[in-house]
Design a protein around this motif. Sequence first.
Motif, PDB file in Angstrom:
ATOM      1  N   UNK A 232       0.878  -1.179   0.000  1.00  0.00           N
ATOM      2  CA  UNK A 232       0.000   0.000   0.000  1.00  0.00           C
ATOM      3  C   UNK A 232       0.911   1.223   0.000  1.00  0.00           C
ATOM      4  N   UNK A 233       0.567   2.226  -0.811  1.00  0.00           N
ATOM      5  CA  UNK A 233       1.397   3.430  -0.898  1.00  0.00           C
ATOM      6  C   UNK A 233       0.666   4.627  -0.279  1.00  0.00           C
ATOM      7  N   UNK A 248       1.800   6.699   6.720  1.00  0.00           N
ATOM      8  CA  UNK A 248       2.135   5.338   7.135  1.00  0.00           C
ATOM      9  C   UNK A 248       1.285   4.890   8.316  1.00  0.00           C
ATOM     10  N   UNK A 249       1.128   5.757   9.312  1.00  0.00           N
ATOM     11  CA  UNK A 249       0.361   5.382  10.501  1.00  0.00           C
ATOM     12  C   UNK A 249      -1.096   5.113  10.160  1.00  0.00           C
ATOM     13  N   UNK A 268       6.790   3.425   0.594  1.00  0.00           N
ATOM     14  CA  UNK A 268       6.875   4.813   1.079  1.00  0.00           C
ATOM     15  C   UNK A 268       7.493   5.706   0.004  1.00  0.00           C
ATOM     16  N   UNK A 269       6.834   6.823  -0.277  1.00  0.00           N
ATOM     17  CA  UNK A 269       7.356   7.802  -1.239  1.00  0.00           C
ATOM     18  C   UNK A 269       7.743   9.086  -0.524  1.00  0.00           C
ATOM     19  N   UNK A 283       8.322   8.549   8.054  1.00  0.00           N
ATOM     20  CA  UNK A 283       7.460   7.534   7.456  1.00  0.00           C
ATOM     21  C   UNK A 283       8.156   6.174   7.399  1.00  0.00           C
ATOM     22  N   UNK A 284       9.443   6.188   7.059  1.00  0.00           N
ATOM     23  CA  UNK A 284      10.199   4.934   7.001  1.00  0.00           C
ATOM     24  C   UNK A 284      10.299   4.303   8.384  1.00  0.00           C
TER      25      UNK A 284
END
Length: 438
Positions: A232-233, A248-249, A268-269, A283-284
Amino acid sequence: MNQEYFTGIKTIAYEGPKTRNRLAFRHYNAEEVVGKKKMKDHLRFSMAYWHAMKNTSSDPFGGGTRQRPWDDGSSTVENARRVADAGFEFMQKLGLGFYCFHDRDVAPELGDLQASNDALDAVADHLRKLQRQTGIKLLWGTACLFAHPRYMQGAATSPSADVYAIAAAQVKHAMDVTHRLGGLGYTFWGGREGYATLLNTDMKRETGNLAHFLHMAVEYKKKIGFKGQFYIEPKPREPSTHQYDSDAAACLNFLREHDLLEHFKLNIETNHATLALHRVEHELAVAAGAGALGSIDANTGDELVGWDTDQFPTNVYMATQMTLQLLKMGGFKTGGLNFDAKVRRESYEPVDLFHAHIGGMDTFARGLKIAHRIIEDGELDRFVKTRYASFDNGIGKTVTTGKATFESLEKHALKLGPVLPASGRQEMLENLLNDYVL
């Protein structure tokens, strides 16, 4: 691949930091071993088909400027094959081992679903032949569920059951093709899975339908024997006002709520992190902390522009912080660094694609070596370990092991005098990072 499309450009070689050749790597040496892996295996660079091969460099104020001798603009299988030939020539000359695509990047969308499926199958046969000839692999595939007018109000979150059904059929076929091409993963990017206003939105119904859509994908994956990783992005907005996979969360919460977490990891972008008002390393770290960091779209944005500019990464500090998170989690297991980035509108010649990718690859090569040195030296890790040392023994250890209660902590607290934590030393640590980068 009989015709050469990038004429006059030879295979890009590593020539070291002192080279004056602009079409050479200064820092990316694919075979160089960093730690216990070759650089190419750490970074797993991938070409984004949509930007490198198909993007016209248009923007909201003007049409495309890109010169693309391999693409006549026609919606034909013959033209799609030419584009594929150019893409694989480009990847070979650059030394890329992987590529990613949307179904409508590699083959045209035609008058009906069956015709579009047939075109995709025909081009997939050609892609499979090119993969066999070159050894280049498909990192992940996905379906374009945002460009066609039918998806103006979403796909898996559309208020129309017919649109929902077409989206499911399109994803099914994209999964089939990804599986046939030996894809290492499949990505779900909800470009329009969100809303413009809550005045006309039943959020609970939409997110429930989205969850069922993903469960159907999981079941179909098992049925066809696809072993690739699902991703999922996250992205917070644009084109929708609010997208359900906002960061992300939020993605992790959605996956947990709907019993999907075991089946998905996150892609993750960098630019999407910026739009979510986060740094990409945040995010990472969130994804890695949940054991859910799968792949990375390597780009950057412009913080002065409030949209997804998809620029090539050239910031060594950012690349260092990204690869530091990557190395801490043990490196990629399934994904890679996909250059979801496009050259600027003013950089319209085919050679500019090489300059852009060379810069991005060199940037991450530098970041990788710096991050490895930081971990090997251990000074940063030792500081963090010391900062939390009070949780390794005594009353702190009862918290870490889950044995503490309010009563036990109160009993401890009543015995304490004035308490201050140790200094966070942020400035010192920023200076330390400078020492490594500079």
